[in-house]
Write a protein that holds these residues in place. Structure first.
Motif, mmCIF file in Angstrom:
data_model
loop_
_atom_site.group_PDB
_atom_site.id
_atom_site.type_symbol
_atom_site.label_atom_id
_atom_site.label_comp_id
_atom_site.label_asym_id
_atom_site.label_seq_id
_atom_site.Cartn_x
_atom_site.Cartn_y
_atom_site.Cartn_z
ATOM 1 N N MET A 168 -47.150 -28.308 -5.307
ATOM 2 C CA MET A 168 -46.431 -28.481 -4.043
ATOM 3 C C MET A 168 -45.506 -27.296 -3.782
ATOM 4 N N GLN A 169 -44.811 -26.836 -4.809
ATOM 5 C CA GLN A 169 -43.892 -25.714 -4.635
ATOM 6 C C GLN A 169 -44.635 -24.461 -4.185
ATOM 7 N N ALA A 198 -45.482 -20.731 0.225
ATOM 8 C CA ALA A 198 -46.400 -20.042 1.134
ATOM 9 C C ALA A 198 -46.124 -20.390 2.592
ATOM 10 N N GLY A 199 -45.064 -21.160 2.842
ATOM 11 C CA GLY A 199 -44.713 -21.537 4.210
ATOM 12 C C GLY A 199 -45.549 -22.665 4.764
ATOM 13 N N PRO A 215 -45.216 -26.424 4.458
ATOM 14 C CA PRO A 215 -44.602 -27.687 4.017
ATOM 15 C C PRO A 215 -45.486 -28.902 4.261
ATOM 16 N N ALA A 216 -46.251 -28.901 5.353
ATOM 17 C CA ALA A 216 -47.124 -30.048 5.612
ATOM 18 C C ALA A 216 -48.227 -30.129 4.568
ATOM 19 N N GLU A 217 -48.800 -28.982 4.167
ATOM 20 C CA GLU A 217 -49.851 -28.995 3.149
ATOM 21 C C GLU A 217 -49.287 -29.398 1.796
ATOM 22 N N ALA A 218 -48.061 -28.986 1.522
ATOM 23 C CA ALA A 218 -47.415 -29.409 0.280
ATOM 24 C C ALA A 218 -47.250 -30.923 0.262
#
Length: 267
Positions: free
Chosen positions: A131-132, A137-138, A140-143
């Protein structure tokens, strides 16, 4: 909104609903609003207390983060209610409820798939790091989607599946707002082993769903084995969000349990 102050000075906000013996509802990865479908069903017979976890909702935050501080937050809420409460937690909130019951006096505990990591899953857990990397990588939704793939249901295996599922999920994209808190939570859970014995004096009801992720279904059974006084109920056809997927079944199971272990206090 009423608040309590945790030992490290963090202000923890909570709501109160109804009248009767106290029932404290501890949410997992979202906010106290997770419990809104269940509050009306309990509020006729209980004083329902729904705190926001630190760094979420209306509660403040203080560094450094730890599970122990989350437990101290719950103890502060417990100390603020007039009577010894029942704790009911979902996911991380389930772990929080059990860990609080190890150090504070509670009437009973209910935990839906408490977020202990066990066995091989814990040995290889790297969700926080993955997640980090997405957050760095900018993305946040994919994390956040990485987290949801791990915790929602066994039949959601990849990002393509979860995109289709999220299209129908009314909560999305609110979890993205908490992605940094979710990463620190997962990092702490990866370093929080389940002890061989959980020294909880109160009776415990453990709930799980047949469609939840396999690692959490294994975990709830390991927790069951580690507790001196617990019973386990599985809801057929329900995933990790059982309390909101099946609120009627959840309320019925909780009421049946409390009627047995606290007959003088339950409705």
């Amino acid at each position: 909104m009423p608040t309590v102050t945790s030992p490290d000075g963090t202000r923890i906000a909570y709501e109160r609903h109804g009248d009767g013996p106290p029932l404290v509802l501890l949410h997992g990865g979202l906010t106290r609003r997770y419990w809104e479908p269940l509050v009306p069903q309990f509020a006729g017979d209980f004083t329902v207390v729904t705190p926001d976890r630190r760094g979420r909702g209306e509660s403040d935050d203080t560094a450094p983060y730890s599970i122990e501080r989350e437990v101290e937050d719950t103890r502060a809420v417990v100390d603020a209610v007039a009577e010894t409460p029942v704790l009911f937690g979902h996911s991380f909130g389930g772990l929080q409820a059990i860990e609080t019951a190890r150090v504070a006096s509670v009437e009973a505990v209910v935990a839906y798939e408490p977020a202990y990591l066990v066995d091989e899953y814990r040995e290889t857990a790297d969700l926080a790091a993955r997640m980090q990397a997405r957050l760095d990588a900018g993305e946040p939704a994919e994390a956040t989607k990485l987290h949801l793939c791990e915790v929602l249901r066994d039949d959601i295996d990849d990002i393509d599946d979860i995109d289709a599922w999220l299209d129908e999920w009314p909560v999305w994209p609110a979890p993205v707002d908490h992605v940094e808190n979710t990463i620190r939570m997962n990092r702490a859970l990866e370093n929080h082993p389940l002890p061989d014995s959980l020294d909880v004096d109160a009776p415990v009801l453990l709930l799980t769903g047949s469609e939840g992720p396999s690692h959490l279904r294994e975990s709830v059974r390991a927790v069951h084995d580690a507790l001196p006084d617990s019973r386990l109920v599985e809801f057929e056809g329900v995933g990790h969000s059982g309390p909101t997927e099946a609120p009627d079944r959840t309320v019925e199971a909780v009421r049946d349990f409390l009627a047995t272990v606290t007959p003088a206090r339950s409705a």
